[in-house]
Scaffold this motif. Structure first.
Motif, PDB file in Angstrom:
ATOM      1  N   UNK A  54       0.768  -1.174  -0.079  1.00  0.00           N
ATOM      2  CA  UNK A  54      -0.018  -0.092  -0.043  1.00  0.00           C
ATOM      3  C   UNK A  54       0.746   1.324   0.027  1.00  0.00           C
ATOM      4  N   UNK A  55       0.562   2.164  -0.752  1.00  0.00           N
ATOM      5  CA  UNK A  55       1.303   3.323  -0.871  1.00  0.00           C
ATOM      6  C   UNK A  55       0.317   4.413  -0.506  1.00  0.00           C
ATOM      7  N   UNK A  56       1.160   5.667  -0.098  1.00  0.00           N
ATOM      8  CA  UNK A  56       0.383   6.981   0.276  1.00  0.00           C
ATOM      9  C   UNK A  56      -0.308   6.743   1.612  1.00  0.00           C
ATOM     10  N   UNK A  57       0.221   5.950   2.388  1.00  0.00           N
ATOM     11  CA  UNK A  57      -0.149   5.578   3.616  1.00  0.00           C
ATOM     12  C   UNK A  57       0.014   6.477   4.724  1.00  0.00           C
ATOM     13  N   UNK A  58      -0.705   7.125   5.276  1.00  0.00           N
ATOM     14  CA  UNK A  58      -0.331   8.421   6.146  1.00  0.00           C
ATOM     15  C   UNK A  58       0.410   7.929   7.194  1.00  0.00           C
ATOM     16  N   UNK A  59       1.461   8.458   7.452  1.00  0.00           N
ATOM     17  CA  UNK A  59       2.612   8.357   8.710  1.00  0.00           C
ATOM     18  C   UNK A  59       3.702   7.387   8.310  1.00  0.00           C
ATOM     19  N   UNK A  60       3.500   6.628   7.304  1.00  0.00           N
ATOM     20  CA  UNK A  60       4.708   5.660   6.480  1.00  0.00           C
ATOM     21  C   UNK A  60       5.140   5.597   5.370  1.00  0.00           C
TER      22      UNK A  60
END
Ligand code: FES
Length: 139
Positions: A54-60
């Protein structure tokens, strides 16, 4: 080996290598909910490829999700950035490990180092199933 046999064998090698290379279903995470969880994909996505990147995960930025090899009803989520030099690890089903393509570090499903040169574990996150959705909470 005759020349014709050699050419036949040599031309099939890239197919064999491609078949052995892990692939992740790439997803863009949904925005975080009020409880902090983000949807990163579906169970069908996970089971089709054995992992979800998963991409564009907030905080990571990125999160990699796999089924727990010890209990297939559970899922595990890690930050897939290798702690050695920053390459992106992928889950290798046949090794039951996250493997780095750059220098072969290996990490267990809980992020712990199994083989260096990396000497720090992968960061792990809370992950759960909710219906057909896979949810991850960073932080
Ligand atoms: S960057 Fe992963 S082992 Fe070197």
């Amino acid at each position: 080996m005759k020349r014709r046999e050699f050419i036949t064998v040599a031309s099939s090698i890239p197919v064999v290598i491609a078949a052995c290379s892990p692939k992740a279903a790439k997803q863009v995470a949904s925005p975080p909910r009020a409880d902090g969880f983000q949807r990163v994909g579906t169970v069908a996505d996970l089971d089709k490829n054995g992992q979800i990147l998963a991409e564009q995960v907030a905080g990571s930025n990125k999160v990699l999700v796999v089924r727990d090899p010890m209990n297939k009803s559970k899922i595990m989520a890690v930050k897939p950035t290798c702690t050695h030099a920053g390459c992106t690890v992928l889950w290798q089903q046949n090794q039951n490990a996250f493997v780095c393509p750059c220098h072969d570090s290996k990490f267990a499903s809980d992020g712990k180092v199994q083989q260096g040169p990396a000497d720090e574990p992968l960061a792990t996150y809370v992950a759960k199933l909710e219906g057909d959705s896979i949810l991850v909470k960073v932080g």
